[in-house]
Design an enzyme around this catalytic site. Structure first.
Site, PDB file in Angstrom:
ATOM      1  N   GLY A 220     -30.609 -10.363-116.865  1.00 47.28           N
ATOM      2  CA  GLY A 220     -30.239  -9.606-115.678  1.00 47.28           C
ATOM      3  C   GLY A 220     -31.373  -9.542-114.673  1.00 47.28           C
ATOM      4  O   GLY A 220     -31.179  -9.127-113.533  1.00 47.28           O
TER       5      GLY A 220
ATOM      6  N   CYS B 227     -68.032 -16.342-106.165  1.00 48.85           N
ATOM      7  CA  CYS B 227     -68.808 -15.395-106.969  1.00 48.85           C
ATOM      8  C   CYS B 227     -69.541 -16.131-108.097  1.00 48.85           C
ATOM      9  O   CYS B 227     -70.466 -16.874-107.832  1.00 48.85           O
ATOM     10  CB  CYS B 227     -67.909 -14.271-107.484  1.00 48.85           C
ATOM     11  SG  CYS B 227     -68.834 -12.817-108.043  1.00 48.85           S
TER      12      CYS B 227
ATOM     13  N   GLU C  74     -60.199 -13.940-101.995  1.00 52.20           N
ATOM     14  CA  GLU C  74     -58.816 -13.823-102.465  1.00 52.20           C
ATOM     15  C   GLU C  74     -58.286 -12.399-102.432  1.00 52.20           C
ATOM     16  O   GLU C  74     -57.070 -12.191-102.481  1.00 52.20           O
ATOM     17  CB  GLU C  74     -58.690 -14.391-103.882  1.00 52.20           C
ATOM     18  CG  GLU C  74     -59.310 -13.558-105.007  1.00 52.20           C
ATOM     19  CD  GLU C  74     -60.801 -13.824-105.209  1.00 52.20           C
ATOM     20  OE1 GLU C  74     -61.324 -13.478-106.279  1.00 52.20           O
ATOM     21  OE2 GLU C  74     -61.434 -14.399-104.298  1.00 52.20           O
TER      22      GLU C  74
ATOM     23  N   HIS D 258     -65.385 -12.200-102.526  1.00 51.29           N
ATOM     24  CA  HIS D 258     -64.081 -12.613-103.042  1.00 51.29           C
ATOM     25  C   HIS D 258     -63.082 -12.752-101.891  1.00 51.29           C
ATOM     26  O   HIS D 258     -62.471 -11.770-101.466  1.00 51.29           O
ATOM     27  CB  HIS D 258     -63.564 -11.590-104.065  1.00 51.29           C
ATOM     28  CG  HIS D 258     -64.280 -11.641-105.373  1.00 51.29           C
ATOM     29  ND1 HIS D 258     -63.873 -12.451-106.410  1.00 51.29           N
ATOM     30  CD2 HIS D 258     -65.406 -11.019-105.805  1.00 51.29           C
ATOM     31  CE1 HIS D 258     -64.701 -12.313-107.435  1.00 51.29           C
ATOM     32  NE2 HIS D 258     -65.644 -11.450-107.090  1.00 51.29           N
TER      33      HIS D 258
END
Length: 507
Positions: free
Chosen positions: A222, A79, A169, A167
């Site tokens: 956690g 792009c 991706e 694009h």
């Protein structure tokens, strides 16, 4: 020597996604600001130029010296990156007659070009630009077009330079993975040796060399990031690692005991600290979300610092920082814009050196490393959970009674997702306790009790998210169970907001 692809970030919202796609090809890559190319790194095998919110002809547009890259490395512009290659070489980039956005189909594709091997006419691509290339520099040829975009892709004749105005991706570009694979493997020559197992092997060796016989302290939450970091460090340095797990009173129901049992099962040296009284006292009457976060953050630092000082000769603080945290912590000008340190402020306060063994990994790679380390699936697949815990899922002030209500409702929701086989289909889920009461009827009595909102989203990276379309039967069961079993709740709602414009968490 670690071979790598360098992705130069010109400010695109999808730059991280480019990185993830390259990593999915088992090739290591690094995302760097457009002006921070590592010219002295012998491991670089190729360069990708990202998109940008700017136009290449803007005075403030981000630029880099392409003459130092072209001819030395294979270069792929995406792009804005493609437009920059064209503009810098003497081509023309102008505002498109209308914004070129959304799905498009390739009307021409030169499959003899190495970038487009296997990419046929009719392949779907995703456009997102307001400018378009109207003429190419001398020595460049168009190799793909759509009905609306004459120069969807181009290639240089005498140098390894390519550009695409779509694009590859994004998920909607059906040929995107093939195109990136053609570039990374076919053109750059990647050996595709980046894997969870290779990461563990090299990282354990590096940690042993870095830490020696020094003692390390790590704050556990956690969550998957800190847990994987702990197991990886334990593999490297064993008894020299001490983990501290602080209960601020706003964990999920029974979570402190359950997570402590998990950690003990993994053979970690863990100190559990119940500091809930301190946090509830300091949060009393506080309603503003950011102030809640700051109180909990400072309180955690104080408790962690006190516990860490009980351990003699600690020299390192370890954290579960991951690659998106590092990327987002720096703007493309190199200025810190957001702190992602799990226990921010501690290294300076305690005069400790920082150890971040996962700082090169994306979230899905962290999970892959956890599996390769033999960690249990319920820890690896655990949904993201905010550091301040339920404090930012209680809108308004915090009390023990409100936490009790939310823990009970949340436990029913999360347990239900597991029982119905829906937990792994959801990126993140939880219950929010609303600061409103509503009229209800239970038996023959009128009630005036609290309302809760259920939140469940699907996502791949938390940058965007959609509300999870959970089965109606499941939602009916959960709503009924919460109202019948949680004292103080008589109404259940479901949040159907997407991100953007909403966020995943409410506060």
């Amino acid at each position: 020597m670690q071979e790598k692809i360098i992705i130069l970030d010109f400010g695109s919202q999808t730059t991280q996604l480019i990185g993830r796609r390259v990593r999915e090809l088992n090739t290591y890559c690094e995302i760097l600001p457009y002006n921070k190319f590592p010219y002295d790194d012998p491991g670089v095998i190729g360069v990708i130029l990202s998109g940008s919110p700017f136009s290449v002809y803007d005075e403030k547009a981000f630029k880099t010296d392409l003459s130092k890259l072209i001819g030395r490395y294979p270069v792929l512009g995406i792009c804005y990156g493609a437009q920059l290659l064209s503009y810098d070489g003497g081509g023309s980039v102008e505002p498109a007659p209308s914004r070129e956005y959304g799905r498009a189909l390739l009307a021409h594709s030169d499959t003899s070009n190495p970038l487009l091997h296997g990419i046929e006419v009719g392949s779907q691509v995703w456009m997102s630009h307001g400018d378009t290339i109207t003429s190419l520099p001398t020595g460049y040829d168009i190799i793909a077009s759509t009905d609306e975009v004459a120069c969807a892709a181009f290639a240089a004749r005498d140098n390894k330079v390519w550009g695409v105005q779509f694009h590859p991706e994004v998920f909607h570009s059906s040929c995107g993975t093939q195109l990136l694979q053609n570039f990374v493997e076919g053109i750059c020559g990647s050996h595709c040796s980046w894997s969870a197992e290779s990461f563990i092997e090299t990282t354990v060796a590096a940690l042993r060399q870095q830490l020696g016989d020094d003692k390390v302290v790590l704050g556990l939450s956690g969550g998957v990031d800190s847990s994987v970091a702990a197991v990886l460090l334990n593999k490297a340095i064993g008894k020299n690692l001490t983990c501290i797990f602080v209960d601020h009173g706003m964990l999920r129901k029974n979570e402190f005991a359950n997570v402590m049992a998990d950690y003990e099962g993994l053979g970690l040296n863990v100190v559990g600290v119940d500091a809930s009284d301190k946090f509830f006292a300091e949060l009393a009457g506080v309603t503003e979300p950011e102030r809640k976060r700051k109180i909990i953050g400072k309180g955690f630092i104080d408790v962690f610092d006190a516990e860490a000082h009980k351990i003699k000769d600690v020299k390192w603080l370890a954290q579960g920082t991951i690659y998106p945290d590092c990327i987002e912590s720096l703007s493309i000008t190199g200025t810190t814009i957001k702190s992602h340190h799990n226990v921010g402020g501690l290294p300076q306060k305690m005069n400790l050196k920082l150890c971040e063994p996962l700082r090169l990994l994306f979230k899905d790679e962290v999970r892959a490393v956890g599996r390769a380390l033999g960690m249990p699936e319920h820890l690896i697949k655990r949904h993201p959970f905010p550091g301040p815990g339920l404090a930012v899922r209680i809108l308004g002030d915090i009390t023990r009674e409100k936490v009790r209500i939310l823990q009970d409702a949340d436990d029913i929701f999360i347990s239900g997702l597991r029982q119905w086989g829906l937990y792994d289909q959801v990126w993140q889920a939880g219950v929010i306790l609303l600061p409103v009461q509503s009229v209800g009827v239970m038996g023959d009595e009128r009630t005036y009790e609290r309302a809760v909102a259920l939140r469940a989203v699907t996502s791949t990276d938390a940058m965007t998210a959609d509300w999870a379309h959970l089965p109606y039967d499941f939602m009916a069961k959960v709503s009924n169970d919460i109202i019948n079993q949680v004292r103080g709740v008589n109404r259940v709602c479901y949040d159907i907001s997407s991100k953007p414009p909403a966020t995943i968490e409410w506060e």
